[in-house]
Scaffold this motif. Structure first.
Motif, PDB file in Angstrom:
ATOM      1  N   ARG A   1       0.820  -1.211   0.000  1.00 61.51           N
ATOM      2  CA  ARG A   1       0.000   0.000   0.000  1.00 61.51           C
ATOM      3  C   ARG A   1       0.855   1.263   0.000  1.00 61.51           C
ATOM      4  O   ARG A   1       0.348   2.370  -0.183  1.00 61.51           O
ATOM      5  CB  ARG A   1      -0.956  -0.020   1.179  1.00 61.51           C
ATOM      6  CG  ARG A   1      -1.937  -1.185   1.078  1.00 61.51           C
ATOM      7  CD  ARG A   1      -3.066  -1.088   2.073  1.00 61.51           C
ATOM      8  NE  ARG A   1      -3.902  -2.285   2.008  1.00 61.51           N
ATOM      9  CZ  ARG A   1      -5.222  -2.292   2.042  1.00 61.51           C
ATOM     10  NH1 ARG A   1      -5.879  -1.149   2.134  1.00 61.51           N
ATOM     11  NH2 ARG A   1      -5.896  -3.421   1.989  1.00 61.51           N
ATOM     12  N   GLY A   2       2.149   1.090   0.200  1.00 62.84           N
ATOM     13  CA  GLY A   2       3.054   2.227   0.085  1.00 62.84           C
ATOM     14  C   GLY A   2       3.250   2.666  -1.355  1.00 62.84           C
ATOM     15  O   GLY A   2       3.745   3.753  -1.611  1.00 62.84           O
TER      16      GLY A   2
ATOM     17  N   ARG B   1       5.959   6.676   2.730  1.00 61.39           N
ATOM     18  CA  ARG B   1       4.526   6.451   2.925  1.00 61.39           C
ATOM     19  C   ARG B   1       4.288   5.164   3.715  1.00 61.39           C
ATOM     20  O   ARG B   1       3.443   5.117   4.617  1.00 61.39           O
ATOM     21  CB  ARG B   1       3.819   6.382   1.583  1.00 61.39           C
ATOM     22  CG  ARG B   1       2.316   6.148   1.697  1.00 61.39           C
ATOM     23  CD  ARG B   1       1.687   5.872   0.337  1.00 61.39           C
ATOM     24  NE  ARG B   1       1.808   7.002  -0.562  1.00 61.39           N
ATOM     25  CZ  ARG B   1       1.425   6.970  -1.837  1.00 61.39           C
ATOM     26  NH1 ARG B   1       0.933   5.872  -2.368  1.00 61.39           N
ATOM     27  NH2 ARG B   1       1.553   8.043  -2.595  1.00 61.39           N
TER      28      ARG B   1
ATOM     29  N   LEU C   1       2.582   4.783   7.438  1.00 58.27           N
ATOM     30  CA  LEU C   1       1.434   3.911   7.658  1.00 58.27           C
ATOM     31  C   LEU C   1       1.703   2.949   8.807  1.00 58.27           C
ATOM     32  O   LEU C   1       0.832   2.727   9.668  1.00 58.27           O
ATOM     33  CB  LEU C   1       1.110   3.139   6.376  1.00 58.27           C
ATOM     34  CG  LEU C   1      -0.021   2.105   6.457  1.00 58.27           C
ATOM     35  CD1 LEU C   1      -1.312   2.743   6.945  1.00 58.27           C
ATOM     36  CD2 LEU C   1      -0.219   1.449   5.086  1.00 58.27           C
TER      37      LEU C   1
ATOM     38  N   GLN D   1       1.344   4.818  12.066  1.00 61.20           N
ATOM     39  CA  GLN D   1      -0.058   5.083  12.398  1.00 61.20           C
ATOM     40  C   GLN D   1      -0.749   3.824  12.930  1.00 61.20           C
ATOM     41  O   GLN D   1      -1.485   3.876  13.918  1.00 61.20           O
ATOM     42  CB  GLN D   1      -0.784   5.587  11.157  1.00 61.20           C
ATOM     43  CG  GLN D   1      -0.336   6.955  10.684  1.00 61.20           C
ATOM     44  CD  GLN D   1      -0.804   7.263   9.279  1.00 61.20           C
ATOM     45  OE1 GLN D   1      -1.715   6.626   8.763  1.00 61.20           O
ATOM     46  NE2 GLN D   1      -0.161   8.225   8.628  1.00 61.20           N
TER      47      GLN D   1
ATOM     48  N   SER E   1      -7.251  -1.374   6.172  1.00 63.26           N
ATOM     49  CA  SER E   1      -8.068  -0.695   5.160  1.00 63.26           C
ATOM     50  C   SER E   1      -8.641   0.620   5.675  1.00 63.26           C
ATOM     51  O   SER E   1      -9.020   1.482   4.892  1.00 63.26           O
ATOM     52  CB  SER E   1      -9.205  -1.607   4.699  1.00 63.26           C
ATOM     53  OG  SER E   1     -10.101  -1.873   5.763  1.00 63.26           O
TER      54      SER E   1
ATOM     55  N   ALA F   1      -5.431   3.085   5.030  1.00 63.70           N
ATOM     56  CA  ALA F   1      -4.871   3.284   3.688  1.00 63.70           C
ATOM     57  C   ALA F   1      -5.672   2.487   2.683  1.00 63.70           C
ATOM     58  O   ALA F   1      -5.880   1.290   2.863  1.00 63.70           O
ATOM     59  CB  ALA F   1      -3.410   2.848   3.651  1.00 63.70           C
TER      60      ALA F   1
ATOM     61  N   ALA G   1      -3.380   0.843  -2.938  1.00 66.60           N
ATOM     62  CA  ALA G   1      -2.544   1.859  -3.576  1.00 66.60           C
ATOM     63  C   ALA G   1      -2.964   2.115  -5.013  1.00 66.60           C
ATOM     64  O   ALA G   1      -3.209   1.192  -5.770  1.00 66.60           O
ATOM     65  CB  ALA G   1      -1.084   1.419  -3.540  1.00 66.60           C
TER      66      ALA G   1
END
Length: 341
Positions: free
Chosen positions: A196-197, A203, A207, A210, A225, A228, A231
Motif C-alpha cells: 500500500r506504500g 509512505r 502507515l 499510524q 483498510s 490506507a 494503492a
C-alpha cells in the motif's frame, strides 16, 4: 505509550548506501553511482523519480562522504539571493576546494536561477546534486543537464521495503517496553503495508507508525483498510506521468513483452483512465501491428467496445485480452510510415 516527536521515516533515514532499500542498480555493491564514487570521482548529478524512493537520502550520504563544503537549498523556498550566497562560498577559505550544492526540487527554479550555476559547474567550483519528482528533460535547463549525469530512481518494490519496515517496527517496540509480543504473521502485515506504500518507502513507514499507535502496539490487530486504501499508482493527468504510462504501454507492446504490457495497462486503469487505455490500444493496433496482422485492429476494437460497455473492474479482462494479443502479434508500421512520408 509514549511517542517520539520525530517521524519514524526520519528516524530511520539511512546513514550509508548499505542501509538503503531499493535502487540496487544505483547503490548496490556493483551499482552505477557507487562505482563512480568509489573511483574518487564526484560528478554533477540529477536524481529524478517519485517521492519516497531515496533521492534526498542518497544525496545526503554522498554529501557526508565528500571532502567539499556542503550547502543545501530547497528550490521551493530558496531565492536567487540564496543561490548567489552559496556560490559566494567558493571564494572563501572554506570553499577553496569547491562546494557541493544539494538542490532539492530543482524543478521549482526558473531558467535564470538555474543559469546562475552554469559557470561554476563548468570549472568545478560547484558540484551540483539536484533532485526532482518531475521529468528533468522538461523541467531542468538543458545546459544544466548537459553538465550532469541523470539517474532515475524507481518505485521501491514491496519485498525490497521489508527490511526497512522490520527495522521500523523494532524501533517502535524499543520506545515502549510494555509493547505486546511480536506475532508470527507480522511479515504478512508488513508486506501488505509495503504494497500500500505504492513504491514510496516514506509512505509505508508512516502507515506502519499510524497502525502501531492506533493499535496500542499491536499493528497486526488493526484493520489496515481504515488507514490506507489499496494503492493507486500516480498518474497525474495534467503532468507527464500520465503520458509516460501510455507511452510505456505502447513501447511494451512494440517490444513484444506481454507481461510489461499488462503491467502498464493495469497502472493506467487503476489510475482511473479507462478512455485513455482504450484509445491507445486502438492506435497501437494500426500503428505497430498494422498490415502484419490486420485482424488485430478488428479484435482490439471489439475488446475496447466491450470494455466501455462493461465498465470497471470487468473492463480489465477484454483490455488485457487486447494487450496480450497485440504484444504477441507480428509487427509492421508500414501504414504509419506511409502517411508520415
Amino acid at each position: 505509550m509514549t511517542r517520539q516527536a520525530t517521524p519514524l521515516a526520519e528516524r530511520l533515514r539511512p546513514a550509508s548506501f548499505d542501509e538503503m532499500v531499493g535502487q540496487e542498480r544505483l547503490f548496490g555493491e556493483n551499482g552505477a553511482i557507487r562505482r563512480i564514487l568509489d573511483s574518487g570521482y564526484l560528478p554533477n548529478m540529477v536524481f529524478y523519480g517519485p517521492p519516497g524512493t531515496g533521492k534526498t537520502t542518497a544525496a545526503e550520504i554522498i554529501a557526508r562522504g565528500s571532502d567539499k563544503t556542503i550547502r543545501r537549498l530547497n528550490a521551493t523556498t530558496a531565492s536567487l539571493a540564496d543561490v548567489k550566497s552559496a556560490i559566494a562560498d567558493t571564494s572563501t577559505l572554506f570553499g577553496s576546494g569547491g562546494i557541493l550544492l544539494y538542490l532539492d526540487e530543482i524543478q521549482y527554479f526558473n531558467k535564470k536561477q538555474q543559469q546562475t550555476l552554469l559557470e561554476y559547474m563548468e570549472d568545478g567550483r560547484v558540484t551540483l546534486i539536484a533532485s526532482t519528482t518531475e521529468n528533468p528533460y522538461l523541467y531542468v535547463y538543458a545546459a544544466v543537464l548537459s553538465r550532469s549525469s541523470v539517474f532515475e530512481f524507481l518505485p521501491v518494490a514491496p519485498e525490497e521495503m521489508l527490511p526497512a519496515l522490520r527495522r521500523g517496527l523494532s524501533l517502535l517496540r524499543s520506545d515502549a517496553p510494555d509493547a505486546p509480543e511480536p506475532r508470527e504473521d507480522e511479515d504478512d502485515l508488513l508486506y501488505e503495508i509495503a504494497s500500500r506504500g505504492a513504491g514510496d518507502v516514506r509512505r509505508a513507514l508512516n502507515l506502519l507508525e499510524q497502525l502501531y499507535a492506533a493499535s496500542g502496539g499491536d499493528p497486526a490487530s488493526a484493520d489496515i483498510s481504515l488507514f490506507a486504501p489499496k494503492a493507486v499508482w500516480a498518474a497525474d493527468k495534467s503532468g507527464t506521468a500520465h503520458y509516460d504510462l501510455l507511452s510505456a504501454l505502447q513501447k511494451s507492446i512494440r517490444g513484444s513483452d506481454p507481461d510489461a504490457a499488462v503491467f502498464y495497462l493495469a497502472r493506467i486503469l487503476e489510475s482511473g483512465d479507462l478512455p485513455g487505455a482504450v484509445r491507445r490500444l486502438q492506435v497501437i493496433a494500426s500503428e505497430d501491428i498494422g498490415l502484419a496482422y490486420p485482424l488485430a485492429a478488428v479484435v482490439t476494437r471489439a475488446c475496447c467496445e466491450s470494455a466501455k460497455e462493461l465498465g470497471m473492474p470487468e473492463a480489465t479482462v477484454p483490455l488485457s485480452h487486447a494487450a496480450v494479443l497485440l504484444a504477441t502479434s507480428p509487427k509492421s508500421n508500414t501504414a504509419y510510415l506511409a502517411y508520415a512520408a
